[in-house]
Write a protein that holds these residues in place. Structure first.
Motif, PDB file in Angstrom:
ATOM      1  N   ARG A   4       0.822  -1.212   0.000  1.00 30.79           N
ATOM      2  CA  ARG A   4       0.000   0.000   0.000  1.00 30.79           C
ATOM      3  C   ARG A   4       0.856   1.264   0.000  1.00 30.79           C
ATOM      4  NH1 ARG A   4      -2.443  -2.517   4.379  1.00 30.79           N
ATOM      5  NH2 ARG A   4      -1.627  -0.870   5.720  1.00 30.79           N
ATOM      6  N   GLY A   5       2.160   1.114   0.179  1.00 29.17           N
ATOM      7  CA  GLY A   5       3.041   2.271   0.238  1.00 29.17           C
ATOM      8  C   GLY A   5       3.171   2.863   1.628  1.00 29.17           C
ATOM      9  N   ASP A   6       2.655   2.159   2.629  1.00 30.57           N
ATOM     10  CA  ASP A   6       2.764   2.609   4.024  1.00 30.57           C
ATOM     11  C   ASP A   6       4.041   1.997   4.609  1.00 30.57           C
ATOM     12  OD1 ASP A   6       2.505   3.336   6.645  1.00 30.57           O
ATOM     13  OD2 ASP A   6       0.552   2.366   6.964  1.00 30.57           O
ATOM     14  N   TYR A   7       5.171   2.590   4.220  1.00 30.92           N
ATOM     15  CA  TYR A   7       6.471   2.017   4.553  1.00 30.92           C
ATOM     16  C   TYR A   7       6.796   2.085   6.039  1.00 30.92           C
ATOM     17  CZ  TYR A   7       6.926   2.213  -0.501  1.00 30.92           C
ATOM     18  OH  TYR A   7       6.725   2.055  -1.836  1.00 30.92           O
ATOM     19  N   GLU A   8       6.332   3.122   6.716  1.00 26.12           N
ATOM     20  CA  GLU A   8       6.602   3.225   8.156  1.00 26.12           C
ATOM     21  C   GLU A   8       5.956   2.062   8.906  1.00 26.12           C
ATOM     22  OE1 GLU A   8       5.487   5.883   6.335  1.00 26.12           O
ATOM     23  OE2 GLU A   8       7.329   7.072   6.325  1.00 26.12           O
ATOM     24  N   SER A  34      17.937   0.053   2.163  1.00 28.42           N
ATOM     25  CA  SER A  34      18.757   0.425   1.006  1.00 28.42           C
ATOM     26  C   SER A  34      18.127   1.560   0.208  1.00 28.42           C
ATOM     27  CB  SER A  34      19.022  -0.786   0.111  1.00 28.42           C
ATOM     28  OG  SER A  34      17.851  -1.184  -0.561  1.00 28.42           O
ATOM     29  N   GLU A  35      16.813   1.699   0.290  1.00 30.41           N
ATOM     30  CA  GLU A  35      16.107   2.746  -0.457  1.00 30.41           C
ATOM     31  C   GLU A  35      15.611   3.897   0.418  1.00 30.41           C
ATOM     32  OE1 GLU A  35      15.901   2.826  -3.790  1.00 30.41           O
ATOM     33  OE2 GLU A  35      17.075   0.983  -3.805  1.00 30.41           O
ATOM     34  N   GLY A  36      15.683   3.722   1.744  1.00 31.68           N
ATOM     35  CA  GLY A  36      15.152   4.744   2.639  1.00 31.68           C
ATOM     36  C   GLY A  36      13.633   4.783   2.637  1.00 31.68           C
ATOM     37  N   GLU A  40      15.259   5.571   7.802  1.00 30.03           N
ATOM     38  CA  GLU A  40      16.331   6.391   7.248  1.00 30.03           C
ATOM     39  C   GLU A  40      17.250   5.497   6.416  1.00 30.03           C
ATOM     40  OE1 GLU A  40      19.912   9.205   8.882  1.00 30.03           O
ATOM     41  OE2 GLU A  40      18.033   9.116  10.028  1.00 30.03           O
ATOM     42  N   LYS A  41      17.631   5.970   5.244  1.00 33.56           N
ATOM     43  CA  LYS A  41      18.509   5.190   4.364  1.00 33.56           C
ATOM     44  C   LYS A  41      19.796   4.858   5.111  1.00 33.56           C
ATOM     45  CE  LYS A  41      20.368   5.091  -0.294  1.00 33.56           C
ATOM     46  NZ  LYS A  41      20.284   5.702  -1.612  1.00 33.56           N
ATOM     47  N   LYS A  45      23.257  -0.989   7.338  1.00 29.58           N
ATOM     48  CA  LYS A  45      22.202  -1.817   7.930  1.00 29.58           C
ATOM     49  C   LYS A  45      21.586  -2.728   6.855  1.00 29.58           C
ATOM     50  CE  LYS A  45      19.319  -2.874  11.280  1.00 29.58           C
ATOM     51  NZ  LYS A  45      19.728  -3.728  12.375  1.00 29.58           N
ATOM     52  N   ALA A  46      21.386  -2.181   5.649  1.00 34.30           N
ATOM     53  CA  ALA A  46      20.850  -2.991   4.548  1.00 34.30           C
ATOM     54  C   ALA A  46      21.786  -4.159   4.254  1.00 34.30           C
ATOM     55  CB  ALA A  46      20.662  -2.129   3.303  1.00 34.30           C
ATOM     56  N   PHE A  47      23.100  -3.867   4.199  1.00 30.51           N
ATOM     57  CA  PHE A  47      24.098  -4.900   3.932  1.00 30.51           C
ATOM     58  C   PHE A  47      24.039  -5.993   5.001  1.00 30.51           C
ATOM     59  CE2 PHE A  47      28.395  -6.644   4.397  1.00 30.51           C
ATOM     60  CZ  PHE A  47      28.653  -7.041   3.103  1.00 30.51           C
TER      61      PHE A  47
END
Length: 186
Positions: A4-8, A34-36, A40-41, A45-47
Motif C-alpha cells: 500500500r506504500g505505508d512504509y513506516e 537500502s532505499e530509505g 532512514e537510508k 544496515k541494509a548490507f
C-alpha cells in the motif's frame, strides 16, 4: 502495508520479525534500508540484513549482495565476492543472478571471459523473463491502481532486461563457432 506504500508501518512490522530471525523480514527490511523507505537510508544496515538473509539461503538476498559488491554500493567494489554471490544465487535458480552472472562471464568481470558460459547463463535467465512476461499477461482487470502501477514498473524492468539479454546473446553468438554453440547446449 508495504504494498500500500505505508512504509513506516511495514518497517514497524518487519523489524521485530527480522530481530527474531525471520529471513523474509530481513530481506524486506534490508530493501527498505537500502532505499530509505519508511526508515532512514542506511546502506550498512541494509548490507547486514541482506547478509543474514543470505545465510538463511535466500537467493534474492545473495543477488543483492552480489550487486552491492559489483557496484560498490556503500562498500569498496569486489568483483570476486560479487561473482561468488551471483553464482550461488544463480545455481538456486534466481534469474537476476543468472543474468548478472552471465554478464560477468561475457565481460570478463572478476573472472576470465568465457563466451560459452556467458551464453549458457544468459539463455537460462532469458527463459525466465520470456515465460514470466507471458504469465503476467492474464487479462485480469480487477487489480488495484497502486498494485497496477507496481506491476507496470516491474513489467517494464523485465522487458528491459530481456531486451538486454537478447542483445548480449546476439553479440556473443557472432563470435562463437559451431563447437562453442554445441558446448552451450551441453
Amino acid at each position: 502495508a508495504y504494498l500500500r506504500g505505508d512504509y513506516e508501518t511495514a518497517a514497524a512490522e518487519f523489524t521485530p520479525l527480522a530481530e527474531r530471525g525471520d529471513h523474509r523480514a530481513m530481506y524486506a527490511l534490508g530493501a527498505m534500508y537500502s532505499e530509505g523507505q519508511g526508515v532512514e537510508k542506511d546502506l550498512k544496515k541494509a548490507f547486514e540484513l541482506f547478509t543474514e538473509a543470505a545465510k538463511n539461503g535466500r537467493a534474492d538476498a545473495m543477488f543483492k549482495l552480489g550487486l552491492i559488491y559489483e557496484e560498490g554500493i556503500g562498500i569498496k567494489p569486489n568483483l570476486k565476492k560479487a561473482l561468488r554471490f551471483y553464482q550461488k544465487s544463480a545455481k538456486q535458480g534466481y534469474p537476476l543472478s543468472q543474468y548478472r552472472f552471465g554478464l560477468m562471464y561475457a565481460n570478463g568481470s572478476g573472472i576470465k571471459r568465457n563466451p560459452v558460459a556467458a551464453y549458457a547463463w544468459l539463455v537460462v535467465a532469458g527463459h525466465y523473463f520470456i515465460y514470466e512476461v507471458a504469465a503476467d499477461i492474464d487479462g485480469n482487470n480487477n487489480i488495484p491502481e497502486n498494485k497496477l502501477r507496481l506491476l507496470l514498473f516491474q513489467q517494464q524492468e523485465k522487458d528491459r532486461i530481456l531486451n538486454e539479454i537478447i542483445s548480449q546473446l546476439q553479440t556473443l553468438k557472432k563470435d562463437m563457432n559451431a563447437d562453442d554453440i554445441e558446448k552451450t547446449r551441453q
